[in-house]
Design an enzyme around this catalytic site. Structure first.
Site, mmCIF file in Angstrom:
data_model
loop_
_atom_site.group_PDB
_atom_site.id
_atom_site.type_symbol
_atom_site.label_atom_id
_atom_site.label_comp_id
_atom_site.label_asym_id
_atom_site.label_seq_id
_atom_site.Cartn_x
_atom_site.Cartn_y
_atom_site.Cartn_z
ATOM 1 C CD GLU A 58 -2.515 1.454 2.580
ATOM 2 O OE1 GLU A 58 -1.772 1.442 3.586
ATOM 3 O OE2 GLU A 58 -3.733 1.693 2.647
ATOM 4 C CD1 TRP A 80 -6.015 0.515 -0.208
ATOM 5 C CD2 TRP A 80 -7.816 1.827 0.060
ATOM 6 N NE1 TRP A 80 -5.688 1.491 0.716
ATOM 7 C CE2 TRP A 80 -6.773 2.304 0.881
ATOM 8 C CE3 TRP A 80 -9.050 2.498 0.071
ATOM 9 C CZ2 TRP A 80 -6.923 3.422 1.702
ATOM 10 C CZ3 TRP A 80 -9.191 3.618 0.891
ATOM 11 C CH2 TRP A 80 -8.135 4.062 1.686
ATOM 12 C CE1 TYR A 94 -4.827 9.015 3.164
ATOM 13 C CE2 TYR A 94 -5.944 7.206 2.054
ATOM 14 C CZ TYR A 94 -5.802 8.031 3.155
ATOM 15 O OH TYR A 94 -6.624 7.889 4.229
ATOM 16 C CB CYS A 156 -8.485 7.926 7.512
ATOM 17 S SG CYS A 156 -10.106 7.334 7.036
ATOM 18 N NE ARG A 176 -11.074 12.051 7.212
ATOM 19 C CZ ARG A 176 -12.058 11.162 7.254
ATOM 20 N NH1 ARG A 176 -12.939 11.182 8.242
ATOM 21 N NH2 ARG A 176 -12.174 10.242 6.328
ATOM 22 C CG ASP A 179 -11.315 0.566 12.017
ATOM 23 O OD1 ASP A 179 -11.224 -0.034 13.101
ATOM 24 O OD2 ASP A 179 -11.794 0.061 10.979
HETATM 25 N N1 THF Z 1 -12.395 2.113 6.721
HETATM 26 C C1 THF Z 1 -12.489 1.520 7.916
HETATM 27 N N2 THF Z 1 -13.688 1.259 8.436
HETATM 28 N N3 THF Z 1 -11.397 1.144 8.620
HETATM 29 C C2 THF Z 1 -10.138 1.390 8.119
HETATM 30 O O1 THF Z 1 -9.140 1.032 8.784
HETATM 31 C C3 THF Z 1 -10.002 2.037 6.872
HETATM 32 N N4 THF Z 1 -8.765 2.346 6.329
HETATM 33 C C4 THF Z 1 -8.661 2.409 4.889
HETATM 34 C C5 THF Z 1 -9.877 3.015 4.368
HETATM 35 N N5 THF Z 1 -11.050 2.927 4.986
HETATM 36 C C6 THF Z 1 -11.162 2.371 6.192
HETATM 37 C C7 THF Z 1 -8.482 1.008 4.362
HETATM 38 N N6 THF Z 1 -7.506 0.264 5.109
HETATM 39 C C8 THF Z 1 -8.109 -3.596 6.527
HETATM 40 C C9 THF Z 1 -6.956 -2.890 6.868
HETATM 41 C C10 THF Z 1 -6.781 -1.595 6.398
HETATM 42 C C11 THF Z 1 -7.753 -1.001 5.604
HETATM 43 C C12 THF Z 1 -8.900 -1.697 5.271
HETATM 44 C C13 THF Z 1 -9.082 -2.989 5.725
HETATM 45 C C14 THF Z 1 -8.328 -5.018 6.969
HETATM 46 O O2 THF Z 1 -9.362 -5.593 6.680
HETATM 47 N N7 THF Z 1 -7.370 -5.631 7.652
HETATM 48 C C15 THF Z 1 -7.475 -7.019 8.066
HETATM 49 C C16 THF Z 1 -6.994 -7.922 6.946
HETATM 50 C C17 THF Z 1 -5.582 -7.662 6.524
HETATM 51 C C18 THF Z 1 -5.203 -8.103 5.122
HETATM 52 O O3 THF Z 1 -5.990 -8.710 4.386
HETATM 53 O O4 THF Z 1 -4.069 -7.826 4.750
HETATM 54 C C19 THF Z 1 -6.682 -7.181 9.342
HETATM 55 O O5 THF Z 1 -6.965 -8.126 10.067
HETATM 56 O O6 THF Z 1 -5.813 -6.353 9.647
HETATM 57 C C20 THF Z 1 -7.631 2.781 7.143
HETATM 58 O O7 THF Z 1 -6.696 3.589 6.634
#
Ligand code: THF
Length: 274
Positions: A58, A80, A94, A156, A176, A179
């Site tokens: 990323e 994403w 970004y 974010c 800002r 999660d």
């Molecule tokens: N939206 C929400 N609700 N939370 C976020 O953290 C978030 N972001 C980005 C944009 N919108 C968001 C996206 N980043 C995961 C991790 C980061 C993300 C989105 C999803 C996630 O599902 N992680 C799991 C799986 C990891 C993997 O498959 O590699 C995990 O267990 O960590 C924050 O900037």
């Protein structure tokens, strides 16, 4: 990573129940700060396994100025997917703002590297992903916003600043909206890595990564997960090695990053709020 556990505990104890855009519900606080001395190890959460591969790809994708998920998907990164349109586009998110603000050939990353090399006492070394001219309309689907030249989501991690003192490079991020269970472990590792990369190409030692929050929240469907995580004992931090040959911030490849001594507790699944 006591700082991360302290944040979870702080929100559980002091947070307010709050509704949110995704309809999930959160416990939330406004304003918090964590600080990580990057010379003391790589700040990766140890009380659950964090997927470094997604974080590295990323970050390389942001630095390339890319805003289409194809590159991420080709490398097995799915984080994403939920927000992209049917062509894989996310609009001017970004990467676009970092490298090509408003299509005006404003490359904030190259400018910062220049300043860090030539005028490290500058107090203007900021990169902003927050661009009011591309804010999406919340009432419209992600894809319609993208079709209208807007970002699928507002950033974010909105902006960050570099600081040099005693030959050490520090970075502070203003986030800002955070999660705490899913995103924050990613965000900490990502900016810690970026700070190390910038330090290497500009010839500095690493200083601190300072992580400042606006709305820091735990989603209501992550409560069991964070309780489990708090019941676990944090372990020693891993070490991150960068290939020392790389001297160009845009020259890093996936294989230039090696994480050593990462022995986390098992992964904990959680659903992402969309
Ligand atoms: N939206 C929400 N609700 N939370 C976020 O953290 C978030 N972001 C980005 C944009 N919108 C968001 C996206 N980043 C995961 C991790 C980061 C993300 C989105 C999803 C996630 O599902 N992680 C799991 C799986 C990891 C993997 O498959 O590699 C995990 O267990 O960590 C924050 O900037």
């Amino acid at each position: 990573m006591e700082q991360y556990h302290d944040l979870i505990k702080h929100v559980l104890e002091n947070g307010t129940e709050k509704h949110d855009r995704t309809g999930t519900g959160t416990k939330s606080v406004f304003g918090h700060q964590m600080r990580f001395d990057l010379s003391k190890g790589f700040p990766m959460v140890t009380t659950k396994k964090v997927h470094l591969k997604s974080i590295v790809y990323e970050l390389l994708w942001f630095l390339n100025g890319d805003t289409n998920i194809q590159y991420l998907q080709e490398n097995g990164v799915r984080i994403w997917n939920e927000w992209a349109d049917d062509k894989g586009d996310l609009g001017p998110v970004y990467g676009h703002q970092w490298r090509n603000w408003n299509n005006e050939e404003i490359d904030q990353i190259s400018d910062i590297i220049e300043t860090l090399k030539n005028n490290p006492d500058s107090r203007r070394m900021l990169v902003s992903a927050w661009n009011p001219s591309v804010m999406p309309n919340t009432n419209k689907p992600f894809s319609e916003n993208v079709a209208n030249g807007k970002a699928a989501l507002p950033p974010c991690h909105a902006f960050f600043q570099f600081y040099v003192a005693d030959g050490k490079l520090s970075c502070q991020l203003y986030q800002r909206s955070a999660d705490i269970f899913l995103g924050v472990p990613f965000n900490i590792a990502s900016y810690a890595l970026l700070t190390m990369m910038v330090a290497q190409v500009c010839g500095y030692q690493v200083g601190d990564f300072v992580h400042t929050f606006g709305d820091a929240h735990i989603y209501s469907n992550h409560m069991e997960q964070v309780e489990l995580q708090l019941s676990r004992e944090p372990r020693p931090l891993p070490k991150m090695k960068l290939n020392p040959e790389v001297k160009d911030i845009f020259g890093f490849k996936f294989d230039d990053f090696t994480l050593e001594d990462y022995n986390p507790h098992p992964h904990i699944k959680g659903a992402v709020a969309i």
